[in-house]
Motif scaffolding. Structure first.
Motif, PDB file in Angstrom:
ATOM      1  N   ILE A 244      10.312  -2.635   5.356  1.00  0.00           N
ATOM      2  CA  ILE A 244      10.467  -1.874   4.116  1.00  0.00           C
ATOM      3  C   ILE A 244       9.159  -1.949   3.337  1.00  0.00           C
ATOM      4  CG2 ILE A 244      12.968  -2.108   3.882  1.00  0.00           C
ATOM      5  CD1 ILE A 244      12.471  -4.437   1.975  1.00  0.00           C
ATOM      6  N   SER A 245       8.868  -0.889   2.597  1.00  0.00           N
ATOM      7  CA  SER A 245       7.626  -0.825   1.813  1.00  0.00           C
ATOM      8  C   SER A 245       7.913  -0.172   0.472  1.00  0.00           C
ATOM      9  CB  SER A 245       6.541  -0.039   2.562  1.00  0.00           C
ATOM     10  OG  SER A 245       6.971   1.287   2.814  1.00  0.00           O
ATOM     11  N   GLY A 246       7.196  -0.625  -0.553  1.00  0.00           N
ATOM     12  CA  GLY A 246       7.290  -0.052  -1.890  1.00  0.00           C
ATOM     13  C   GLY A 246       5.953   0.520  -2.313  1.00  0.00           C
ATOM     14  N   SER A 247       5.990   1.635  -3.015  1.00  0.00           N
ATOM     15  CA  SER A 247       4.762   2.357  -3.324  1.00  0.00           C
ATOM     16  C   SER A 247       4.744   2.814  -4.775  1.00  0.00           C
ATOM     17  CB  SER A 247       4.618   3.563  -2.393  1.00  0.00           C
ATOM     18  OG  SER A 247       3.579   4.429  -2.801  1.00  0.00           O
ATOM     19  N   SER A 248       3.542   3.179  -5.226  1.00  0.00           N
ATOM     20  CA  SER A 248       3.381   3.723  -6.570  1.00  0.00           C
ATOM     21  C   SER A 248       3.936   5.130  -6.699  1.00  0.00           C
ATOM     22  CB  SER A 248       1.895   3.728  -6.955  1.00  0.00           C
ATOM     23  OG  SER A 248       1.387   2.418  -7.022  1.00  0.00           O
ATOM     24  N   ASP A 249       4.353   5.753  -5.575  1.00  0.00           N
ATOM     25  CA  ASP A 249       4.994   7.068  -5.667  1.00  0.00           C
ATOM     26  C   ASP A 249       6.460   6.965  -6.061  1.00  0.00           C
ATOM     27  OD1 ASP A 249       6.197   6.103  -3.391  1.00  0.00           O
ATOM     28  OD2 ASP A 249       5.309   7.556  -2.025  1.00  0.00           O
ATOM     29  N   GLY A 250       6.954   5.735  -6.320  1.00  0.00           N
ATOM     30  CA  GLY A 250       8.317   5.537  -6.803  1.00  0.00           C
ATOM     31  C   GLY A 250       9.379   5.482  -5.727  1.00  0.00           C
ATOM     32  N   THR A 251       8.996   5.383  -4.448  1.00  0.00           N
ATOM     33  CA  THR A 251       9.965   5.378  -3.352  1.00  0.00           C
ATOM     34  C   THR A 251       9.887   4.076  -2.556  1.00  0.00           C
ATOM     35  OG1 THR A 251       8.434   6.402  -1.785  1.00  0.00           O
ATOM     36  CG2 THR A 251       9.798   7.871  -3.118  1.00  0.00           C
ATOM     37  N   ILE A 252      10.989   3.816  -1.839  1.00  0.00           N
ATOM     38  CA  ILE A 252      11.071   2.717  -0.874  1.00  0.00           C
ATOM     39  C   ILE A 252      11.283   3.358   0.492  1.00  0.00           C
ATOM     40  CG2 ILE A 252      12.316   0.643  -0.193  1.00  0.00           C
ATOM     41  CD1 ILE A 252      13.313   0.481  -3.125  1.00  0.00           C
ATOM     42  N   LYS A 253      10.451   2.999   1.444  1.00  0.00           N
ATOM     43  CA  LYS A 253      10.553   3.549   2.796  1.00  0.00           C
ATOM     44  C   LYS A 253      11.022   2.459   3.749  1.00  0.00           C
ATOM     45  CE  LYS A 253       8.373   7.519   1.701  1.00  0.00           C
ATOM     46  NZ  LYS A 253       8.878   8.883   1.877  1.00  0.00           N
ATOM     47  N   ILE A 254      11.883   2.840   4.695  1.00  0.00           N
ATOM     48  CA  ILE A 254      12.342   1.940   5.751  1.00  0.00           C
ATOM     49  C   ILE A 254      11.856   2.500   7.077  1.00  0.00           C
ATOM     50  CG2 ILE A 254      14.320   0.826   6.846  1.00  0.00           C
ATOM     51  CD1 ILE A 254      15.851   1.093   4.270  1.00  0.00           C
ATOM     52  N   LEU A 255      11.090   1.687   7.817  1.00  0.00           N
ATOM     53  CA  LEU A 255      10.488   2.113   9.074  1.00  0.00           C
ATOM     54  C   LEU A 255      11.167   1.425  10.249  1.00  0.00           C
ATOM     55  CD1 LEU A 255       6.738   1.824   8.012  1.00  0.00           C
ATOM     56  CD2 LEU A 255       8.102   3.901   8.117  1.00  0.00           C
ATOM     57  N   GLY A 268      15.316   5.178  -6.618  1.00  0.00           N
ATOM     58  CA  GLY A 268      16.134   4.445  -7.577  1.00  0.00           C
ATOM     59  C   GLY A 268      15.341   3.984  -8.777  1.00  0.00           C
ATOM     60  N   HIS A 269      14.086   3.627  -8.550  1.00  0.00           N
ATOM     61  CA  HIS A 269      13.245   3.145  -9.647  1.00  0.00           C
ATOM     62  C   HIS A 269      12.623   4.314 -10.406  1.00  0.00           C
ATOM     63  CE1 HIS A 269      13.312  -1.198  -8.846  1.00  0.00           C
ATOM     64  NE2 HIS A 269      13.362  -0.880  -7.564  1.00  0.00           N
ATOM     65  N   LYS A 270      12.482   4.128 -11.690  1.00  0.00           N
ATOM     66  CA  LYS A 270      11.817   5.115 -12.546  1.00  0.00           C
ATOM     67  C   LYS A 270      10.363   4.681 -12.729  1.00  0.00           C
ATOM     68  CE  LYS A 270      16.091   6.149 -15.070  1.00  0.00           C
ATOM     69  NZ  LYS A 270      16.756   6.122 -16.402  1.00  0.00           N
ATOM     70  N   GLY A 271       9.564   4.982 -11.762  1.00  0.00           N
ATOM     71  CA  GLY A 271       8.170   4.567 -11.794  1.00  0.00           C
ATOM     72  C   GLY A 271       7.790   3.906 -10.488  1.00  0.00           C
ATOM     73  N   ALA A 272       6.654   3.232 -10.492  1.00  0.00           N
ATOM     74  CA  ALA A 272       6.117   2.621  -9.276  1.00  0.00           C
ATOM     75  C   ALA A 272       6.994   1.469  -8.811  1.00  0.00           C
ATOM     76  CB  ALA A 272       4.694   2.127  -9.527  1.00  0.00           C
ATOM     77  N   VAL A 273       7.133   1.334  -7.493  1.00  0.00           N
ATOM     78  CA  VAL A 273       7.789   0.174  -6.876  1.00  0.00           C
ATOM     79  C   VAL A 273       6.687  -0.814  -6.527  1.00  0.00           C
ATOM     80  CG1 VAL A 273       9.295  -0.636  -5.044  1.00  0.00           C
ATOM     81  CG2 VAL A 273       9.595   1.666  -5.962  1.00  0.00           C
ATOM     82  N   LEU A 274       6.680  -1.974  -7.178  1.00  0.00           N
ATOM     83  CA  LEU A 274       5.583  -2.921  -7.059  1.00  0.00           C
ATOM     84  C   LEU A 274       5.830  -4.014  -6.042  1.00  0.00           C
ATOM     85  CD1 LEU A 274       4.696  -3.333 -10.855  1.00  0.00           C
ATOM     86  CD2 LEU A 274       3.712  -1.760  -9.189  1.00  0.00           C
ATOM     87  N   THR A 275       7.091  -4.307  -5.693  1.00  0.00           N
ATOM     88  CA  THR A 275       7.368  -5.398  -4.766  1.00  0.00           C
ATOM     89  C   THR A 275       8.713  -5.173  -4.088  1.00  0.00           C
ATOM     90  OG1 THR A 275       7.676  -7.801  -4.578  1.00  0.00           O
ATOM     91  CG2 THR A 275       8.361  -6.775  -6.639  1.00  0.00           C
ATOM     92  N   VAL A 276       8.815  -5.610  -2.824  1.00  0.00           N
ATOM     93  CA  VAL A 276      10.063  -5.553  -2.053  1.00  0.00           C
ATOM     94  C   VAL A 276      10.162  -6.833  -1.230  1.00  0.00           C
ATOM     95  CG1 VAL A 276      10.260  -3.036  -1.907  1.00  0.00           C
ATOM     96  CG2 VAL A 276       8.896  -4.261  -0.222  1.00  0.00           C
TER      97      VAL A 276
END
Length: 510
Positions: A244-255, A268-276
């Motif tokens: 899983i990865s979190g990005s400043s584009d506000g999304t969480i990706k599962i690879l 789900g987040h309103k803004g950047a995802v900084l940590t997962v």
């Protein structure tokens, strides 16, 4: 067909921090979740139904890293206040302070036996600490810019680090040397970690990339560009099948790492995802972002085998124009359109629409100065067209004159050529031909002779570099000796205190 309940879903949401969430980590039993924030606080959440939350506020600046000890009841935090603290998660809030670095500390991590700590800092160093003795052991100094993250391998023999110098370095803890350096990044490396088996390392970067290297062959084996902005962090699933990865584009990706493709995008987040962070059990993961919220997500990765999950996911993502799956032809297989992240052909970026990663604005870059049209030129275009239409007769006359002149020049040239053929004795003798040399590739222009450094200057610079290396080694040795001296002084003081309290001979007992 698989149910939508099999997809990852948000289980709970925690609100308690007053600023962005910077780091997350689960304890070994997956019953506690620790979070650090830009509000200078550490919070430990009890994931039970009616569990309590503990807040610790001893740091004087942003908490940048947090990790539970794999063995024992300890939590380590790093901060921009240049300190590292070891906490006991209890109501007393007791902590041990390490005056770790001379600049902000970016990350902290335990070894898997719980005996050592590794820290990374803006002072361009990676440091190893003893947890039991609460003292400094040694430094790893080869980064040329801020070090963002450092982690131990599972057998504690290796340390991996990354930083703003666009490198990922692999260190041997026994020899204290850098044994490999990966320089494939096009931007700052933001996070790095080993997979569960410590056979691979992965790094995320400000260039929107996720890269995975096999440290047994020292080769890049997977490269993903699934985000639209900087990737701030990632986490391996305990099975090493997912990431899983979190990005400043506000999304969480599962690879899906076995098939090398993107399988889920979570919003789900309103803004950047900084940590997962994945839980050790594998059925939960957490995310934190700039909206000051911690989200707990439920997955089915830990309860089902990889084959079962893959079959259900392929059924969920298959498009069927038929109402019943029985009517679906067996010879037609329609797969979802997922970008091939392992393609040999790199993605081409058009220069007319280059995107600034930091500001998010589109920058128009023209191909040549002649293609630029200013507003003033645009206003003058109708006037020029009118002049061209009105003066069409004059242009035709000029064209006629040019044609007659060209004809006279051509005829004159033919006469000169005929004369040259009739009088060959007037032709100058041919010059001796030079041997044709093969065309060499263009080399970079060398600086003028006056600007080239003299050999004396080169030797002086090389001597200075060697002296700097000796100084860094001397400083690390002095730090080790100071730590040993402090331990000896502490032992001497502890032994002298009970002796000083004993009464002297001839004096009455107090």
């Amino acid at each position: 067909m698989a149910s939508p309940l099999d997809d990852p879903s948000m289980e709970r949401m925690f609100r308690g921090h007053k600023d962005s969430i910077t780091c997350l980590d689960f304890n070994p039993t997956s019953k506690l979740l620790a979070s650090g924030s830009m509000d200078n606080s550490l919070m430990i959440w009890n994931l039970a139904a009616k569990g309590k939350c503990l807040r610790f506020v001893n740091h004087q600046d942003v908490v940048t890293g947090v990790q539970f000890c794999p063995i024992g009841n300890l939590v380590a935090t790093s901060s921009k206040d240049r300190m590292v603290r070891l906490w006991k998660p209890s109501l007393k809030g007791e902590s041990t302070v390490f005056k770790a670095h001379t600049a902000p500390v970016r990350s902290v991590g335990f070894s898997y036996d719980g005996a050592k700590l590794v820290t990374a800092s803006d002072d361009k160093s990676v440091k190893i600490w003893s947890v039991g003795r609460r003292c400094f052991l040694y430094s790893l100094n080869q980064h040329t810019n801020w070090v963002r993250c450092a982690r131990f391998s599972r057998d504690n023999r290796l340390v991996v680090s990354c930083g703003d110098d666009r490198t990922v370095r692999l260190w041997d803890t026994s020899s204290k040397n850098c044994i490999n350096c990966f320089t494939d990044s096009c931007g700052s490396a933001t996070y790095v970690d080993f997979n569960t088996r410590s056979t691979c390392i992965a790094s995320s970067g400000a260039d929107r990339s996720l890269k995975i290297w096999d440290i047994r062959t020292n080769k890049l084996i997977q490269h993903y560009e699934v985000h639209k902005a900087s990737v701030n962090g990632f986490s391996f699933h305990p099975s090493d099948n997912y990431l899983i990865s979190g990005s400043s584009d506000g999304t969480i990706k599962i690879l899906d790492l076995l098939e090398g493709r993107l399988i889920y995008t979570l919003h789900g987040h309103k803004g950047a995802v900084l940590t997962v962070a994945f839980a050790p059990s594998g059925d939960l993961f957490a995310s934190g972002g700039s909206d000051s919220q911690v989200m707990l997500w439920k997955t089915n990765f830990g309860t089902k085998s990889y084959r079962e999950f893959l079959e259900q996911h392929s059924q969920r993502t298959r498009f069927s124009p038929y109402q019943n799956d029985q009517d679906f032809p067996s010879d037609i297989q329609i797969t979802p359109g997922v970008t091939d992240t392992q393609s040999k052909k790199p993605k081409i970026v058009e220069m007319q629409e280059a995107r600034d990663l930091h500001s998010g604005n589109i920058i128009d870059i023209p191909d040549s100065p002649s293609s630029v049209t200013t507003p003033r030129d645009a206003e003058d275009l109708p006037k020029e067209d009118a002049k061209r239409k009105g003066g069409r007769g004059k242009l035709q006359k000029d064209k006629g004159k040019k044609k007659t002149k060209d004809k006279k020049k051509i005829s004159k040239k033919k006469q000169d050529d005929a004369k040259a053929q009739e009088t060959p004795e007037e032709v100058p003798p041919p010059q001796p031909t030079q041997p044709i040399e093969p065309v060499q590739p263009m080399q970079p222009m060398a600086p003028p002779v006056d600007m080239q450094p003299s050999p004396v200057l080169n030797s002086i610079l090389q001597h200075m570099v060697k002296q700097l290396e000796v100084l860094t080694q001397t400083l690390s040795m002095l730090e080790e000796r100071l730590s040993l001296t402090e331990d000896k002084v502490h032992d001497c003081l502890s032994q002298s205190r009970p002796q000083s309290q004993t009464p002297r001979p001839g004096e009455p007992d107090k």
